[in-house]
Design a protein around this motif. Sequence first.
Motif, mmCIF file in Angstrom:
data_model
loop_
_atom_site.group_PDB
_atom_site.id
_atom_site.type_symbol
_atom_site.label_atom_id
_atom_site.label_comp_id
_atom_site.label_asym_id
_atom_site.label_seq_id
_atom_site.Cartn_x
_atom_site.Cartn_y
_atom_site.Cartn_z
ATOM 1 N N ILE A 95 -6.740 -5.015 -5.685
ATOM 2 C CA ILE A 95 -6.852 -6.176 -4.897
ATOM 3 C C ILE A 95 -5.957 -6.333 -3.946
ATOM 4 C CG2 ILE A 95 -6.563 -8.867 -5.455
ATOM 5 C CD1 ILE A 95 -7.676 -8.350 -8.525
ATOM 6 N N GLY A 96 -4.615 -6.028 -4.291
ATOM 7 C CA GLY A 96 -3.545 -6.204 -3.095
ATOM 8 C C GLY A 96 -3.692 -5.586 -1.941
ATOM 9 N N TYR A 97 -4.061 -4.200 -1.964
ATOM 10 C CA TYR A 97 -4.322 -3.380 -0.967
ATOM 11 C C TYR A 97 -4.950 -4.026 0.250
ATOM 12 C CZ TYR A 97 -3.614 0.770 1.619
ATOM 13 O OH TYR A 97 -3.415 1.912 2.980
ATOM 14 N N PRO A 98 -6.132 -4.405 0.094
ATOM 15 C CA PRO A 98 -7.148 -5.079 1.063
ATOM 16 C C PRO A 98 -6.718 -6.373 1.724
ATOM 17 C CG PRO A 98 -8.501 -4.417 -0.856
ATOM 18 C CD PRO A 98 -7.180 -4.325 -1.280
ATOM 19 N N PHE A 99 -5.882 -7.154 0.713
ATOM 20 C CA PHE A 99 -5.155 -8.151 1.357
ATOM 21 C C PHE A 99 -4.155 -7.906 1.948
ATOM 22 C CE2 PHE A 99 -5.210 -12.734 0.587
ATOM 23 C CZ PHE A 99 -4.037 -13.312 0.940
ATOM 24 N N ALA A 100 -3.214 -6.937 1.775
ATOM 25 C CA ALA A 100 -1.983 -6.728 2.387
ATOM 26 C C ALA A 100 -2.490 -5.974 4.017
ATOM 27 C CB ALA A 100 -1.121 -5.660 1.934
ATOM 28 N N TYR A 101 -3.587 -5.484 3.744
ATOM 29 C CA TYR A 101 -4.272 -4.926 5.108
ATOM 30 C C TYR A 101 -4.580 -5.819 5.962
ATOM 31 C CZ TYR A 101 -6.825 -1.705 8.048
ATOM 32 O OH TYR A 101 -7.158 -0.766 9.178
ATOM 33 N N PHE A 102 -5.367 -6.761 5.361
ATOM 34 C CA PHE A 102 -5.835 -7.968 6.143
ATOM 35 C C PHE A 102 -4.627 -8.575 7.067
ATOM 36 C CE2 PHE A 102 -6.613 -12.502 6.337
ATOM 37 C CZ PHE A 102 -7.539 -12.581 7.249
ATOM 38 N N MET A 103 -3.553 -9.020 6.148
ATOM 39 C CA MET A 103 -2.494 -9.437 6.698
ATOM 40 C C MET A 103 -1.817 -8.829 7.800
ATOM 41 S SD MET A 103 -0.646 -10.693 2.949
ATOM 42 C CE MET A 103 0.781 -11.335 3.892
ATOM 43 N N TYR A 174 1.768 -10.927 -11.392
ATOM 44 C CA TYR A 174 2.290 -9.954 -10.352
ATOM 45 C C TYR A 174 1.665 -9.319 -9.223
ATOM 46 C CZ TYR A 174 5.427 -9.710 -14.768
ATOM 47 O OH TYR A 174 6.500 -9.735 -15.592
ATOM 48 N N LEU A 175 0.542 -9.872 -8.951
ATOM 49 C CA LEU A 175 -0.039 -9.578 -7.545
ATOM 50 C C LEU A 175 0.667 -9.630 -6.423
ATOM 51 C CD1 LEU A 175 -2.693 -8.488 -6.497
ATOM 52 C CD2 LEU A 175 -3.439 -10.887 -6.326
ATOM 53 N N PRO A 176 1.661 -10.658 -6.168
ATOM 54 C CA PRO A 176 2.256 -10.742 -5.112
ATOM 55 C C PRO A 176 3.388 -9.648 -4.970
ATOM 56 C CG PRO A 176 2.270 -12.984 -6.114
ATOM 57 C CD PRO A 176 1.641 -12.135 -7.128
ATOM 58 N N PHE A 177 3.839 -9.069 -6.124
ATOM 59 C CA PHE A 177 4.932 -7.971 -6.181
ATOM 60 C C PHE A 177 4.147 -6.919 -5.467
ATOM 61 C CE2 PHE A 177 6.619 -10.885 -9.317
ATOM 62 C CZ PHE A 177 7.774 -11.076 -8.807
ATOM 63 N N MET A 178 2.756 -6.597 -5.518
ATOM 64 C CA MET A 178 2.047 -5.514 -4.861
ATOM 65 C C MET A 178 1.800 -5.662 -3.444
ATOM 66 S SD MET A 178 0.859 -2.492 -5.457
ATOM 67 C CE MET A 178 0.383 -2.077 -7.174
ATOM 68 N N ILE A 179 1.396 -7.077 -3.147
ATOM 69 C CA ILE A 179 1.181 -7.318 -1.944
ATOM 70 C C ILE A 179 2.217 -7.108 -0.804
ATOM 71 C CG2 ILE A 179 0.116 -9.182 -0.470
ATOM 72 C CD1 ILE A 179 -1.496 -10.006 -2.546
ATOM 73 N N ALA A 207 -10.602 7.784 8.670
ATOM 74 C CA ALA A 207 -9.576 7.355 9.172
ATOM 75 C C ALA A 207 -8.779 6.757 8.385
ATOM 76 C CB ALA A 207 -9.542 7.021 10.753
ATOM 77 N N PHE A 208 -9.262 5.759 7.531
ATOM 78 C CA PHE A 208 -8.474 4.913 6.762
ATOM 79 C C PHE A 208 -7.821 5.703 5.579
ATOM 80 C CE2 PHE A 208 -8.454 2.449 2.791
ATOM 81 C CZ PHE A 208 -7.676 1.720 2.989
ATOM 82 N N TRP A 209 -8.682 6.563 5.167
ATOM 83 C CA TRP A 209 -8.301 7.381 4.125
ATOM 84 C C TRP A 209 -7.369 8.506 4.268
ATOM 85 C CZ3 TRP A 209 -8.464 6.535 -1.039
ATOM 86 C CH2 TRP A 209 -8.223 7.798 -1.738
ATOM 87 N N LYS A 210 -7.402 9.363 5.481
ATOM 88 C CA LYS A 210 -6.637 10.262 5.705
ATOM 89 C C LYS A 210 -5.336 10.017 6.660
ATOM 90 C CE LYS A 210 -9.913 13.946 5.610
ATOM 91 N NZ LYS A 210 -10.724 14.945 6.203
ATOM 92 N N VAL A 211 -5.506 8.581 7.465
ATOM 93 C CA VAL A 211 -4.318 8.205 8.243
ATOM 94 C C VAL A 211 -3.526 7.048 7.566
ATOM 95 C CG1 VAL A 211 -3.475 7.282 10.340
ATOM 96 C CG2 VAL A 211 -5.527 9.125 10.001
ATOM 97 N N THR A 212 -4.353 6.051 7.259
ATOM 98 C CA THR A 212 -3.727 4.683 6.689
ATOM 99 C C THR A 212 -2.967 4.848 5.449
ATOM 100 O OG1 THR A 212 -5.084 3.471 8.083
ATOM 101 C CG2 THR A 212 -4.044 2.312 6.313
#
Length: 299
Positions: A95-103, A174-179, A207-212
């Motif tokens: 859940i946190g990775y897409p949210f952090a990426y969007f931010m 604990y979701l914010p601690f991941m984001i 590119a997302f999988w191999k770079v980001t």
Amino acid sequence: MNTSSINWGRKLVIGVPFIWLIALFLVPFLIVFKISISESDGIQFKDLFSYAEGIVQIKIKLSNYLFIFGDDLYIKTYLSSLTYAFITTVICLVIGYPFAYFMARSPAQWRPALMMLVMLPFWTSFLLRIYAWRGLLDDNGVINDVLLWLGLISDPIKMMHTPFSLTIGMVYAYLPFMILPLYSNLVKMDVRLLEAAADLGSRPLTAFWKVTVPLSKSGIIAGSMLVFIPCVGEYVIPELLGGPQTLMIGRVLWDEFFSNNDWAMASAVATLMILIIIVPLALFNKQQVHAAAKEAGRA
């Protein structure tokens, strides 16, 4: 500025965190460990070392640890705590990775507002936020009332005091601690690398999988540790939202300390819990140091 002052400055920067860890972690841990291996006369714990007539005696009580390893209840409790902590960490990462990426990819003027939304739950008491989930997940709670009113169910769904309610509460808490670690890592990433990958014919997903993802490895590790470690010893959420089948080590510690008043056994349980967390982290950190040294040697 001379060399000696620079060296003293470096020692101060490194020394202050070490002093902090020694005073607030190592010393309390050693006290708890001493209690776990000390004999007691019912009132106070005896010293481990005694000296009389030129003879030094060492008395170490290992029965608490032997009892833990021989009791299925404690073993199952440790495994249950590790399992729920792992599941919570994985869900928070998903859940946190897409949210952090969007931010991180949002316009700069929006980022402070998005950061505030992530941190907004911290403005309310942790206990109140977890207790509020009881009103949502209870048999007569908001969710069941809405589903009954819509006609989607005929009887209330049992959600409270189940692994589902425990997992929901842990992920929410604990979701914010991941984001936050993921965001701080992703926002510093050079987006020109993705443009270069696209110019070389790489698809966005590739590119997302191999770079980001590889570049955000440190954020993933930091966020996972910030979620996993406190989840293992969590007490409030299992107590309020969990049930008998969701017994975790935090509840066992509470019972040993305050219900059974067995401080030696409780200290042994706490010591093993800390070692279960610290030892893998130390081994992982050692492996990371060796990997970084190899990379530096190749460069």
